[in-house]
Scaffold this motif. Structure first.
Motif, mmCIF file in Angstrom:
data_model
loop_
_atom_site.group_PDB
_atom_site.id
_atom_site.type_symbol
_atom_site.label_atom_id
_atom_site.label_comp_id
_atom_site.label_asym_id
_atom_site.label_seq_id
_atom_site.Cartn_x
_atom_site.Cartn_y
_atom_site.Cartn_z
ATOM 1 N N THR A 27 78.620 -10.090 122.470
ATOM 2 C CA THR A 27 78.433 -11.090 123.526
ATOM 3 C C THR A 27 79.261 -12.346 123.284
ATOM 4 O O THR A 27 79.192 -13.292 124.082
ATOM 5 C CB THR A 27 76.947 -11.477 123.627
ATOM 6 O OG1 THR A 27 76.495 -11.975 122.355
ATOM 7 C CG2 THR A 27 76.098 -10.290 124.031
ATOM 8 N N GLY A 71 74.857 -7.356 125.377
ATOM 9 C CA GLY A 71 73.824 -7.502 124.366
ATOM 10 C C GLY A 71 73.077 -6.195 124.150
ATOM 11 O O GLY A 71 72.663 -5.865 123.047
ATOM 12 N N ASN A 88 64.387 -19.668 127.936
ATOM 13 C CA ASN A 88 65.370 -19.123 127.009
ATOM 14 C C ASN A 88 66.013 -20.208 126.157
ATOM 15 O O ASN A 88 66.275 -20.013 124.988
ATOM 16 C CB ASN A 88 66.459 -18.362 127.780
ATOM 17 C CG ASN A 88 65.993 -16.964 128.147
ATOM 18 O OD1 ASN A 88 64.980 -16.503 127.654
ATOM 19 N ND2 ASN A 88 66.719 -16.318 129.025
ATOM 20 N N ARG A 105 71.143 -12.407 125.570
ATOM 21 C CA ARG A 105 70.838 -12.067 126.960
ATOM 22 C C ARG A 105 71.423 -13.103 127.917
ATOM 23 O O ARG A 105 71.903 -12.761 128.989
ATOM 24 C CB ARG A 105 69.328 -11.978 127.147
ATOM 25 C CG ARG A 105 68.933 -11.582 128.554
ATOM 26 C CD ARG A 105 67.438 -11.406 128.691
ATOM 27 N NE ARG A 105 67.089 -10.995 130.021
ATOM 28 C CZ ARG A 105 65.845 -10.774 130.450
ATOM 29 N NH1 ARG A 105 64.846 -10.908 129.590
ATOM 30 N NH2 ARG A 105 65.606 -10.420 131.687
ATOM 31 N N ARG A 106 71.368 -14.366 127.535
ATOM 32 C CA ARG A 106 71.923 -15.405 128.402
ATOM 33 C C ARG A 106 73.431 -15.218 128.579
ATOM 34 O O ARG A 106 73.974 -15.470 129.653
ATOM 35 C CB ARG A 106 71.640 -16.787 127.802
ATOM 36 C CG ARG A 106 72.220 -17.952 128.599
ATOM 37 C CD ARG A 106 71.747 -19.275 128.028
ATOM 38 N NE ARG A 106 70.355 -19.498 128.332
ATOM 39 C CZ ARG A 106 69.903 -20.022 129.474
ATOM 40 N NH1 ARG A 106 70.769 -20.356 130.419
ATOM 41 N NH2 ARG A 106 68.629 -20.220 129.665
ATOM 42 N N VAL A 148 73.690 -9.588 129.521
ATOM 43 C CA VAL A 148 72.628 -8.595 129.365
ATOM 44 C C VAL A 148 73.226 -7.240 129.007
ATOM 45 O O VAL A 148 72.724 -6.510 128.142
ATOM 46 C CB VAL A 148 71.800 -8.482 130.660
ATOM 47 C CG1 VAL A 148 70.774 -7.359 130.533
ATOM 48 C CG2 VAL A 148 71.102 -9.802 130.967
ATOM 49 N N ALA A 163 67.989 -12.839 120.524
ATOM 50 C CA ALA A 163 67.823 -12.012 121.720
ATOM 51 C C ALA A 163 67.982 -12.853 122.991
ATOM 52 O O ALA A 163 68.639 -12.434 123.955
ATOM 53 C CB ALA A 163 66.459 -11.333 121.702
#
Length: 233
Positions: A156, A86, A2, A79-80, A83, A75
């Motif tokens: 996020t 996002g 990632n 996500r990091r 989750v 993305a």
């Protein structure tokens, strides 16, 4: 994995922003006809096409590589961070990036056909009108990219609220340009709205690129600080 995607996504965003400005500068200085141009103006331009048009056509595939990579980087970063927050918005943005490549492929393809010459006047005019329609309809893909990735970023905490607002407002402008395509195929004031939306898109994209590079750097620093230290027995 990632972390690498985030950094590469940031580089891709900045590269795309630079590339799209270079292409528009090349076409602008070459005198590419605008919506509302006459058949004679279109024929004269493509009959005397210079190297700037050829170079801009050759650069387009590079942009098609960079845009999905940028969306994938967003993305990964969203996500990091979260989750849940996002959600699916980054995936919508990635899909829209692919959609943009397909629509703008029509713009570049029709431009390449016109540059090749050997077309009758009627066929050339028809291809030009198709070029104009592709260019206008393509605005909706940019709108989806900006709206979805702005929502993913602000939910996020990846981007600031002003950045998300810029993306959503520009997305609204691009949507208006796209849905009113039949009304400005021959030019008109809506073209200025499209120009404003395009400039906002470039600023939004370049800013997102910087955000991703900072996010990648911050994540790397945290990872280095929490990495366990080996102890010699």
């Amino acid at each position: 994995m990632n972390l690498s995607s985030i950094r590469v996504g940031g580089i891709a965003a900045l590269g795309f922003a630079v590339l799209v400005m270079v292409v528009n500068l090349l076409l602008g200085t070459a005198g590419l006809p605008q919506p509302g141009a006459t058949p004679e103006e279109v024929r004269e331009f493509f009959a005397t096409t210079d190297a700037r048009v050829t170079v801009s056509t050759a650069l387009a595939p590079i942009a098609w590589i960079l845009l999905p990579v940028f969306a994938a980087g967003v993305a990964a970063a969203a996500r990091r961070r979260s989750v849940v927050q996002g959600d699916a918005w980054p995936l919508v943005g990635l899909g829209a990036a692919i959609m943009q490549n397909c629509l703008f492929g029509g713009v570049v393809a029709t431009q390449a056909v016109l540059s090749a010459g050997s077309l009758s006047a009627d066929v050339e005019w028809g291809v030009w009108q198709l070029h104009t329609a592709f260019f206008s309809l393509n605005a909706v893909s940019l709108a989806i990219i900006m709206a979805s990735l702005s929502l993913a970023g602000v939910r996020t905490g990846l981007i600031r609220r002003w950045h998300a607002t810029l993306g959503c407002v520009s997305a609204g402008a691009m949507t208006v340009v796209s849905v009113t395509t039949p009304l400005h195929m021959d030019g008109g004031p809506l073209g200025l709205l499209g120009l404003a939306g395009f400039l906002a898109w470039v600023v939004w994209l370049a800013t997102y690129g910087v955000v991703l590079l900072r996010a990648a750097k911050g994540t790397a620093e945290v990872a280095a600080a929490t990495e366990p230290v080996a102890v010699n027995a």
